[in-house]
Structure formats: structure tokens, C-alpha cells
Design a protein around this motif. Structure first.
Motif, mmCIF file in Angstrom:
data_model
loop_
_atom_site.group_PDB
_atom_site.id
_atom_site.type_symbol
_atom_site.label_atom_id
_atom_site.label_comp_id
_atom_site.label_asym_id
_atom_site.label_seq_id
_atom_site.Cartn_x
_atom_site.Cartn_y
_atom_site.Cartn_z
ATOM 1 N N PHE A 118 63.104 -85.076 2.015
ATOM 2 C CA PHE A 118 61.911 -84.645 2.742
ATOM 3 C C PHE A 118 62.222 -83.517 3.714
ATOM 4 O O PHE A 118 61.437 -82.583 3.864
ATOM 5 C CB PHE A 118 61.267 -85.824 3.476
ATOM 6 C CG PHE A 118 60.385 -86.661 2.607
ATOM 7 C CD1 PHE A 118 59.166 -86.176 2.180
ATOM 8 C CD2 PHE A 118 60.773 -87.923 2.210
ATOM 9 C CE1 PHE A 118 58.343 -86.944 1.367
ATOM 10 C CE2 PHE A 118 59.971 -88.692 1.400
ATOM 11 C CZ PHE A 118 58.747 -88.203 0.975
ATOM 12 N N ALA A 119 63.358 -83.595 4.387
ATOM 13 C CA ALA A 119 63.724 -82.542 5.336
ATOM 14 C C ALA A 119 63.975 -81.221 4.620
ATOM 15 O O ALA A 119 63.699 -80.152 5.164
ATOM 16 C CB ALA A 119 64.959 -82.952 6.137
ATOM 17 N N LYS A 120 64.484 -81.292 3.404
ATOM 18 C CA LYS A 120 64.770 -80.060 2.659
ATOM 19 C C LYS A 120 63.510 -79.469 2.026
ATOM 20 O O LYS A 120 63.295 -78.261 2.058
ATOM 21 C CB LYS A 120 65.805 -80.363 1.578
ATOM 22 C CG LYS A 120 66.252 -79.170 0.788
ATOM 23 C CD LYS A 120 67.315 -79.541 -0.215
ATOM 24 C CE LYS A 120 67.750 -78.339 -1.011
ATOM 25 N NZ LYS A 120 68.784 -78.691 -1.989
ATOM 26 N N TRP A 121 62.672 -80.322 1.417
ATOM 27 C CA TRP A 121 61.515 -79.817 0.672
ATOM 28 C C TRP A 121 60.285 -79.597 1.539
ATOM 29 O O TRP A 121 59.491 -78.697 1.292
ATOM 30 C CB TRP A 121 61.165 -80.762 -0.471
ATOM 31 C CG TRP A 121 62.166 -80.743 -1.590
ATOM 32 C CD1 TRP A 121 63.137 -79.823 -1.812
ATOM 33 C CD2 TRP A 121 62.295 -81.701 -2.628
ATOM 34 N NE1 TRP A 121 63.869 -80.145 -2.918
ATOM 35 C CE2 TRP A 121 63.367 -81.300 -3.457
ATOM 36 C CE3 TRP A 121 61.626 -82.860 -2.953
ATOM 37 C CZ2 TRP A 121 63.770 -82.006 -4.564
ATOM 38 C CZ3 TRP A 121 62.023 -83.562 -4.075
ATOM 39 C CH2 TRP A 121 63.076 -83.133 -4.860
ATOM 40 N N PHE A 122 60.064 -80.467 2.526
ATOM 41 C CA PHE A 122 58.874 -80.361 3.384
ATOM 42 C C PHE A 122 59.316 -80.375 4.849
ATOM 43 O O PHE A 122 59.069 -81.341 5.572
ATOM 44 C CB PHE A 122 57.922 -81.537 3.120
ATOM 45 C CG PHE A 122 57.651 -81.790 1.673
ATOM 46 C CD1 PHE A 122 56.856 -80.930 0.941
ATOM 47 C CD2 PHE A 122 58.207 -82.892 1.035
ATOM 48 C CE1 PHE A 122 56.604 -81.164 -0.400
ATOM 49 C CE2 PHE A 122 57.957 -83.137 -0.303
ATOM 50 C CZ PHE A 122 57.156 -82.267 -1.029
#
Length: 187
Positions: A118-122
Motif C-alpha cells: 500500500f505504501a508503494k502503490w498508493f
């Protein structure tokens, strides 16, 4: 054009037979050589054996590990029948505690993986900030993912068991069962 199903099937089989004959005759070198789809499956014929990973733990260490991980199921039925009721209860308690600890460790691993995704994609969404903020595990939820999918190996499980007190702190130094050692006779 073929109109009925029987002649269509016959034509299909005939075409496959012709195709296979042409393929087999064009690639076959000797009549004893295999020339099918898996012809080049085994490229290196010298190394046809599988080298298995050697377990660094002793037989006694593996016994303790499996007894904690699998409980009474790891022991032969006749040994369980001879065992006292208190020892059976103790083994079951250790097994239940080990399963709870492993479930929690698996949940922590899944949380860290999903938080990373989640931190990488959003990166700048409210939902991601909420997900990164809530990292507690729920003991009511049973994690059914296997260790291989979560990239958890035996060494990590042993480390977790030692940290939680399921296996003794001197587990890594144990080589044989201390109860099987020769005893001095009382005179």
C-alpha cells in the motif's frame, strides 16, 4: 468442407497423425532416442540427482520442534497410550500456545507485506495512512497461509519459539536427550 461430425473428427485425427509423423521423422536421430515434446527437458544429463538441503538440527532438537509444532500428532499412537494424562495435557498446551504464536507471527508478516504494498502503490491516500497506522493482530482470525507463501523457514520458526519460551533457551545447544544419558547407580 466437411459437413458431418464423424468425418470432421476423422479429418482432425488424420491431420494430427500426419503432423506428428512429420515432427517425429524430422527430429528423430536414432530409433531409440525420444523426440517428443519433452525431448530437451533434461538438458544436463550428468547432474540427474537432487541434492537435498541438510538439516542442521539434531534428532532430539527435531523431536522437540515437531512436538511443539504438531502436538500429540507427532508421536506414535502406542507412545501416546503409555504417556501419563498430565504429560499429554502439557504437550497439548504447548502445541496450542505454539499455534497461537505462529498465527500471530504470520499475521504480522502479512501486515508488513500489505503495508509495504500500500505504501508503494498508493502512497498519499487516507486508506493507506489508516492501514499503516493499524498494525495490531487479531487472535480471533486464523491465518491459513502456509509458511512457504510467507517466506518463513524452519530457522525463523525456531527463533520465534525460543523468543516466546515454547522451546528452551538452550535449544540450539541440545544435541541429545538429557534423560537418555547414562546415570550413576545408587549404591
Amino acid at each position: 468442407m466437411v459437413t458431418d461430425k464423424g468425418s470432421a473428427m476423422a479429418l482432425f485425427l488424420f491431420m494430427n497423425l500426419i503432423k506428428n509423423k512429420l515432427y517425429m521423422s524430422s527430429t528423430k536421430k536414432q530409433k531409440f532416442e525420444y523426440s517428443g515434446k519433452l525431448e530437451e527437458y533434461q538438458l544436463y544429463k550428468k547432474n540427474t540427482y537432487t541434492k537435498y538441503e541438510a538439516d542442521q538440527y539434531s534428532q532430539y532438537q527435531n523431536f522437540l520442534y515437531k512436538r511443539a509444532l504438531y502436538g500429540l500428532k507427532s508421536l506414535p499412537a502406542e507412545e501416546v497410550a503409555k504417556m501419563s494424562k498430565q504429560k499429554q495435557i502439557r504437550i497439548q498446551r504447548v502445541n496450542r500456545r505454539a499455534q497461537r504464536v505462529l498465527n500471530e507471527a504470520k499475521q504480522r508478516k502479512v501486515i508488513s507485506i500489505t503495508n509495504g504494498l500500500f505504501a508503494k502503490w498508493f502512497p498519499d491516500t487516507k486508506f493507506t495512512k489508516f492501514m499503516l497506522g493499524s498494525t495490531e493482530t487479531d487472535f480471533k482470525v486464523r491465518n491459513t497461509l502456509n509458511f512457504k507463501d510467507l517466506n518463513i523457514d524452519k530457522h525463523e520458526i525456531v527463533r520465534i519459539f525460543i523468543e516466546e519460551g515454547i522451546l528452551s533457551s538452550n535449544f540450539l545447544s541440545l544435541r541429545r536427550d538429557p534423560n537418555q544419558l547414562p546415570r550413576l547407580k545408587n549404591v
